[in-house]
Write an enzyme that holds these catalytic residues in place. Structure first.
Site, PDB file in Angstrom:
ATOM      1  N   ALA A   1       0.844  -1.201   0.000  1.00 15.61           N
ATOM      2  CA  ALA A   1       0.000   0.000   0.000  1.00 15.61           C
ATOM      3  C   ALA A   1       0.873   1.243   0.000  1.00 15.61           C
ATOM      4  O   ALA A   1       2.050   1.197   0.359  1.00 15.61           O
ATOM      5  CB  ALA A   1      -0.912   0.009   1.226  1.00 15.61           C
TER       6      ALA A   1
ATOM      7  N   THR B   1      -6.759  -0.845   8.217  1.00 18.68           N
ATOM      8  CA  THR B   1      -6.369   0.113   9.243  1.00 18.68           C
ATOM      9  C   THR B   1      -7.564   0.671  10.016  1.00 18.68           C
ATOM     10  O   THR B   1      -8.671   0.778   9.461  1.00 18.68           O
ATOM     11  CB  THR B   1      -5.611   1.281   8.578  1.00 18.68           C
ATOM     12  N   ASP B   2      -7.303   1.083  11.250  1.00 22.54           N
ATOM     13  CA  ASP B   2      -8.360   1.740  12.048  1.00 22.54           C
ATOM     14  C   ASP B   2      -8.743   3.096  11.465  1.00 22.54           C
ATOM     15  O   ASP B   2      -9.775   3.664  11.832  1.00 22.54           O
ATOM     16  CB  ASP B   2      -7.927   1.881  13.511  1.00 22.54           C
ATOM     17  N   GLU B   3      -7.899   3.638  10.557  1.00 26.48           N
ATOM     18  CA  GLU B   3      -8.198   4.975  10.012  1.00 26.48           C
ATOM     19  C   GLU B   3      -9.488   4.981   9.208  1.00 26.48           C
ATOM     20  O   GLU B   3     -10.061   6.042   8.957  1.00 26.48           O
ATOM     21  CB  GLU B   3      -7.032   5.484   9.157  1.00 26.48           C
TER      22      GLU B   3
ATOM     23  N   TYR C   1      -5.795   8.847   2.068  1.00 25.58           N
ATOM     24  CA  TYR C   1      -5.258   7.511   2.400  1.00 25.58           C
ATOM     25  C   TYR C   1      -6.354   6.634   3.006  1.00 25.58           C
ATOM     26  O   TYR C   1      -6.600   5.498   2.557  1.00 25.58           O
ATOM     27  CB  TYR C   1      -4.079   7.639   3.382  1.00 25.58           C
TER      28      TYR C   1
ATOM     29  N   LYS D   1      -8.216   3.105   1.647  1.00 24.67           N
ATOM     30  CA  LYS D   1      -8.240   1.838   2.395  1.00 24.67           C
ATOM     31  C   LYS D   1      -9.686   1.383   2.627  1.00 24.67           C
ATOM     32  O   LYS D   1      -9.989   0.188   2.544  1.00 24.67           O
ATOM     33  CB  LYS D   1      -7.517   2.001   3.745  1.00 24.67           C
TER      34      LYS D   1
ATOM     35  N   PRO E   1       9.125  17.889  14.765  1.00 18.02           N
ATOM     36  CA  PRO E   1       7.976  18.729  14.385  1.00 18.02           C
ATOM     37  C   PRO E   1       6.638  18.137  14.827  1.00 18.02           C
ATOM     38  O   PRO E   1       6.106  17.223  14.204  1.00 18.02           O
ATOM     39  CB  PRO E   1       8.068  18.755  12.847  1.00 18.02           C
TER      40      PRO E   1
HETATM   41  P1  NAD Z   1       5.036   0.707   4.331  1.00 17.10           P
HETATM   42  O1  NAD Z   1       4.799   2.001   3.625  1.00 17.10           O
HETATM   43  O2  NAD Z   1       6.166   0.585   5.277  1.00 17.10           O
HETATM   44  O3  NAD Z   1       5.189  -0.482   3.270  1.00 17.10           O
HETATM   45  C1  NAD Z   1       4.405  -0.587   2.120  1.00 17.10           C
HETATM   46  C2  NAD Z   1       5.140  -1.500   1.140  1.00 17.10           C
HETATM   47  O4  NAD Z   1       4.304  -1.655  -0.017  1.00 17.10           O
HETATM   48  C3  NAD Z   1       6.475  -0.929   0.652  1.00 17.10           C
HETATM   49  O5  NAD Z   1       7.473  -1.920   0.736  1.00 17.10           O
HETATM   50  C4  NAD Z   1       6.209  -0.560  -0.799  1.00 17.10           C
HETATM   51  O6  NAD Z   1       7.349  -0.684  -1.634  1.00 17.10           O
HETATM   52  C5  NAD Z   1       5.137  -1.572  -1.175  1.00 17.10           C
HETATM   53  N1  NAD Z   1       4.312  -1.134  -2.306  1.00 17.10           N
HETATM   54  C6  NAD Z   1       3.748   0.091  -2.487  1.00 17.10           C
HETATM   55  N2  NAD Z   1       3.073   0.111  -3.659  1.00 17.10           N
HETATM   56  C7  NAD Z   1       3.200  -1.130  -4.207  1.00 17.10           C
HETATM   57  C8  NAD Z   1       2.708  -1.721  -5.393  1.00 17.10           C
HETATM   58  N3  NAD Z   1       1.956  -1.029  -6.264  1.00 17.10           N
HETATM   59  N4  NAD Z   1       3.023  -3.016  -5.641  1.00 17.10           N
HETATM   60  C9  NAD Z   1       3.795  -3.726  -4.786  1.00 17.10           C
HETATM   61  N5  NAD Z   1       4.303  -3.205  -3.641  1.00 17.10           N
HETATM   62  C10 NAD Z   1       3.993  -1.915  -3.346  1.00 17.10           C
HETATM   63  O7  NAD Z   1       3.652   0.388   5.047  1.00 17.10           O
HETATM   64  P2  NAD Z   1       3.329  -0.470   6.349  1.00 17.10           P
HETATM   65  O8  NAD Z   1       3.295   0.434   7.516  1.00 17.10           O
HETATM   66  O9  NAD Z   1       4.178  -1.668   6.344  1.00 17.10           O
HETATM   67  O10 NAD Z   1       1.819  -0.874   6.037  1.00 17.10           O
HETATM   68  C11 NAD Z   1       1.486  -2.126   5.460  1.00 17.10           C
HETATM   69  C12 NAD Z   1      -0.021  -2.276   5.451  1.00 17.10           C
HETATM   70  O11 NAD Z   1      -0.502  -2.207   6.788  1.00 17.10           O
HETATM   71  C13 NAD Z   1      -0.748  -1.171   4.692  1.00 17.10           C
HETATM   72  O12 NAD Z   1      -1.829  -1.727   4.006  1.00 17.10           O
HETATM   73  C14 NAD Z   1      -1.251  -0.251   5.774  1.00 17.10           C
HETATM   74  O13 NAD Z   1      -2.430   0.406   5.373  1.00 17.10           O
HETATM   75  C15 NAD Z   1      -1.514  -1.232   6.886  1.00 17.10           C
HETATM   76  N6  NAD Z   1      -1.453  -0.680   8.251  1.00 17.10           N
HETATM   77  C16 NAD Z   1      -0.353  -0.041   8.692  1.00 17.10           C
HETATM   78  C17 NAD Z   1      -0.307   0.434  10.014  1.00 17.10           C
HETATM   79  C18 NAD Z   1       0.891   1.156  10.574  1.00 17.10           C
HETATM   80  O14 NAD Z   1       0.808   1.708  11.667  1.00 17.10           O
HETATM   81  N7  NAD Z   1       2.031   1.167   9.901  1.00 17.10           N
HETATM   82  C19 NAD Z   1      -1.409   0.229  10.853  1.00 17.10           C
HETATM   83  C20 NAD Z   1      -2.534  -0.432  10.348  1.00 17.10           C
HETATM   84  C21 NAD Z   1      -2.533  -0.897   9.050  1.00 17.10           C
HETATM   85  O1  DAU Z   2      -3.732   4.095  12.623  1.00 19.32           O
HETATM   86  C1  DAU Z   2      -3.096   3.297  11.664  1.00 19.32           C
HETATM   87  C2  DAU Z   2      -2.322   4.189  10.725  1.00 19.32           C
HETATM   88  O2  DAU Z   2      -1.229   4.684  11.460  1.00 19.32           O
HETATM   89  C3  DAU Z   2      -1.860   3.488   9.465  1.00 19.32           C
HETATM   90  O3  DAU Z   2      -2.973   3.091   8.713  1.00 19.32           O
HETATM   91  C4  DAU Z   2      -0.991   4.424   8.618  1.00 19.32           C
HETATM   92  O4  DAU Z   2      -0.473   3.761   7.489  1.00 19.32           O
HETATM   93  C5  DAU Z   2       0.156   4.919   9.479  1.00 19.32           C
HETATM   94  O5  DAU Z   2       0.900   5.879   8.756  1.00 19.32           O
HETATM   95  C6  DAU Z   2      -0.387   5.568  10.760  1.00 19.32           C
HETATM   96  O6  DAU Z   2      -1.105   6.785  10.458  1.00 19.32           O
HETATM   97  P1  DAU Z   2      -0.953   8.115  11.334  1.00 19.32           P
HETATM   98  O7  DAU Z   2      -1.314   9.269  10.493  1.00 19.32           O
HETATM   99  O8  DAU Z   2      -1.632   7.975  12.648  1.00 19.32           O
HETATM  100  O9  DAU Z   2       0.642   8.041  11.606  1.00 19.32           O
HETATM  101  P2  DAU Z   2       1.778   9.167  11.605  1.00 19.32           P
HETATM  102  O10 DAU Z   2       3.001   8.501  12.124  1.00 19.32           O
HETATM  103  O11 DAU Z   2       1.861   9.869  10.307  1.00 19.32           O
HETATM  104  O12 DAU Z   2       1.232  10.178  12.688  1.00 19.32           O
HETATM  105  C7  DAU Z   2       0.988   9.768  14.026  1.00 19.32           C
HETATM  106  C8  DAU Z   2       0.537  10.993  14.809  1.00 19.32           C
HETATM  107  O13 DAU Z   2       1.647  11.896  14.934  1.00 19.32           O
HETATM  108  C9  DAU Z   2      -0.553  11.789  14.116  1.00 19.32           C
HETATM  109  O14 DAU Z   2      -1.414  12.333  15.098  1.00 19.32           O
HETATM  110  C10 DAU Z   2       0.197  12.905  13.412  1.00 19.32           C
HETATM  111  C11 DAU Z   2       1.373  13.171  14.337  1.00 19.32           C
HETATM  112  N1  DAU Z   2       2.627  13.612  13.676  1.00 19.32           N
HETATM  113  C12 DAU Z   2       3.112  12.861  12.650  1.00 19.32           C
HETATM  114  C13 DAU Z   2       4.265  13.228  11.992  1.00 19.32           C
HETATM  115  C14 DAU Z   2       4.797  12.413  10.833  1.00 19.32           C
HETATM  116  C15 DAU Z   2       3.291  14.740  14.137  1.00 19.32           C
HETATM  117  O15 DAU Z   2       2.865  15.397  15.101  1.00 19.32           O
HETATM  118  N2  DAU Z   2       4.445  15.103  13.489  1.00 19.32           N
HETATM  119  C16 DAU Z   2       4.948  14.408  12.422  1.00 19.32           C
HETATM  120  O16 DAU Z   2       6.000  14.833  11.871  1.00 19.32           O
END
Ligand code: NAD
Ligand code: DAU
Length: 348
Positions: free
Chosen positions: A85, A128-130, A152, A156, A207
């Site tokens: 993703a 995701t919970d989002e 985003y 999803k 930030p």
């Molecule tokens: P990430 O951005 O670290 O990894 C995403 C991976 O997908 C990367 O390796 C990227 O190269 C690959 N990718 C992107 N586009 C592609 C395509 N078209 N074909 C093949 N590969 C592709 O993300 P993550 O944090 O590992 O998230 C993975 C999944 O989990 C996502 O679906 C995200 O929505 C979900 N998720 C993430 C979180 C979180 O907190 N990180 C929480 C809940 C759900």
């Molecule tokens: O809740 C699950 C989601 O968590 C996943 O689906 C997303 O892929 C993942 O990116 C994450 O989303 P968030 O937007 O919650 O994560 P992020 O790390 O971008 O931000 C976390 C919180 O911190 C949010 O309230 C925004 C704040 N933030 C983030 C960044 C990058 C800051 O205050 N400063 C920053 O520079």
């Protein structure tokens, strides 16, 4: 299990591939790791796994119909875990188009490839919970309405709807997990925790958006991966949703304070910057359904965060390679102006 993991070179994909390969050969006889290696994907995360005869890495786009159909067929795949993703909310606000292509169209391509495969057993959509949007009170259960705030989250939610449509219309054995915010090793340093840890290690500004009081519900990535593994073994396969959460809410300011303490850095590194548009105030999931089915998180936040900080401290070469080149342009675009206009205390 003959398993495909997409997005395998990203944060959760890398951790999940390692979790799955740590199971016995009886459990996983083949694991094909698929990743396009976008800016967020890193082959180095997986390189050592090439020594395992069950493992194969394929660089491919999940939105490429022919490539996905051929792969699923050639490898006689029976299980697919879709972690691929575009995942960063701020990037989706700047440009939604790769989010639609990968998250929506890519998921549809995978659903179609799975539907065409005889003997296909399980499609797991990692969501995701989002999709629930900001939760003003209580905790979102699986039957809460989806109310995505960012492009985003909208992409999803659309993908989740297609997964459920394929389960209902074609009987595809599909399930969806919706997890809260993950932290742990291998997370790309654009997300809050790895960004603040690596900036802090370099003595650079942290930030913080808005008043810093937005709340996220944190879970260690190992607990998320264990939940993904657990749901693969459940009989459910009709488009059911499972929330995944440790039910541990923390305001961003408190996460920042803990990171500064673990790094032994001063509070003066914190800079309050203009808020993210449409910034969800609070995420909070109810994970009772999955707990009742035998899964439970193991990692405590404070200890898990300390381990994560230690990992980034030890893996400087990993994140320094990422934080050069195109990342610098991204950082300047995303933060340059905001940091120049920032303040040491929240403005309102
Ligand atoms: P990430 O951005 O670290 O990894 C995403 C991976 O997908 C990367 O390796 C990227 O190269 C690959 N990718 C992107 N586009 C592609 C395509 N078209 N074909 C093949 N590969 C592709 O993300 P993550 O944090 O590992 O998230 C993975 C999944 O989990 C996502 O679906 C995200 O929505 C979900 N998720 C993430 C979180 C979180 O907190 N990180 C929480 C809940 C759900
Ligand atoms: O809740 C699950 C989601 O968590 C996943 O689906 C997303 O892929 C993942 O990116 C994450 O989303 P968030 O937007 O919650 O994560 P992020 O790390 O971008 O931000 C976390 C919180 O911190 C949010 O309230 C925004 C704040 N933030 C983030 C960044 C990058 C800051 O205050 N400063 C920053 O520079």
């Amino acid at each position: 299990m003959r398993l495909v993991v997409t997005g395998a070179a990203g944060f959760i994909g890398t951790n999940f591939v390692r979790h799955a390969l740590a199971r016995s050969a009886d459990a996983v006889s083949r694991l094909v790791a698929v990743d396009l290696l976008t800016y967020a994907g890193n082959y180095a995360n997986l390189a050592d796994l090439e020594a395992d005869p069950r493992f194969r890495f394929v660089r491919a786009d999940i939105a490429d119909r022919d490539a996905m159909a051929t792969l699923v067929d050639e490898e006689a795949v029976d299980t697919l875990v879709n972690c691929a993703a575009e995942t960063h909310v701020d990037r989706s606000i700047a440009d939604h188009s790769p989010f639609v292509t990968t998250n929506v169209e890519g998921t549809l391509v995978l659903l179609e490839a799975a539907r065409q495969r005889t003997g296909f057993r399980r499609f797991l959509q990692v969501s995701t919970d989002e999709v629930y949007g900001s939760i003003s009170a209580g905790r979102a259960t699986e039957d809460w309405p989806t109310r995505p705030s960012s492009p985003y989250a909208a992409s999803k939610a659309a993908a989740d709807a297609f997964v459920q449509a394929y389960a209902t219309t074609y009987g595809l054995p599909a399930i969806i997990t919706r997890c809260s915010n993950n932290y742990g090793p291998y997370q790309f340093p654009e997300k809050l925790i790895p960004l603040f840890v690596t900036n802090g290690l370099d003595g650079e500004a942290l930030p913080l958006y808005g008043d810093g009081l937005n709340v996220r519900d944190w879970i260690h990535v190992e607990d998320h991966c264990a939940a993904l593994w657990h749901v693969l073994g459940l009989p459910a396969a009709g488009g059911e949703v499972f929330n995944v959460s440790a039910e541990h809410e923390v305001p961003n300011r408190d996460v920042t304070d803990v990171i500064l303490r673990l790094l032994d850095r001063p509070a003066s590194l914190v800079r309050y910057v203009d808020d993210r548009p449409g910034h969800d105030r609070r995420y909070a999931l109810d994970a009772t359904r999955l707990r009742r089915l035998g899964w439970a998180p193991r990692r405590r936040f404070e200890e898990g965060l300390a381990d994560t900080v230690a990992w980034y401290r030890e893996q400087r070469a990993w994140w320094e390679a990422i934080k050069s080149g195109a990342y610098r342009d991204y950082y300047e675009r995303m933060y340059g102006g905001r940091l120049r206009d920032s303040s040491a205390a929240p403005r309102s």
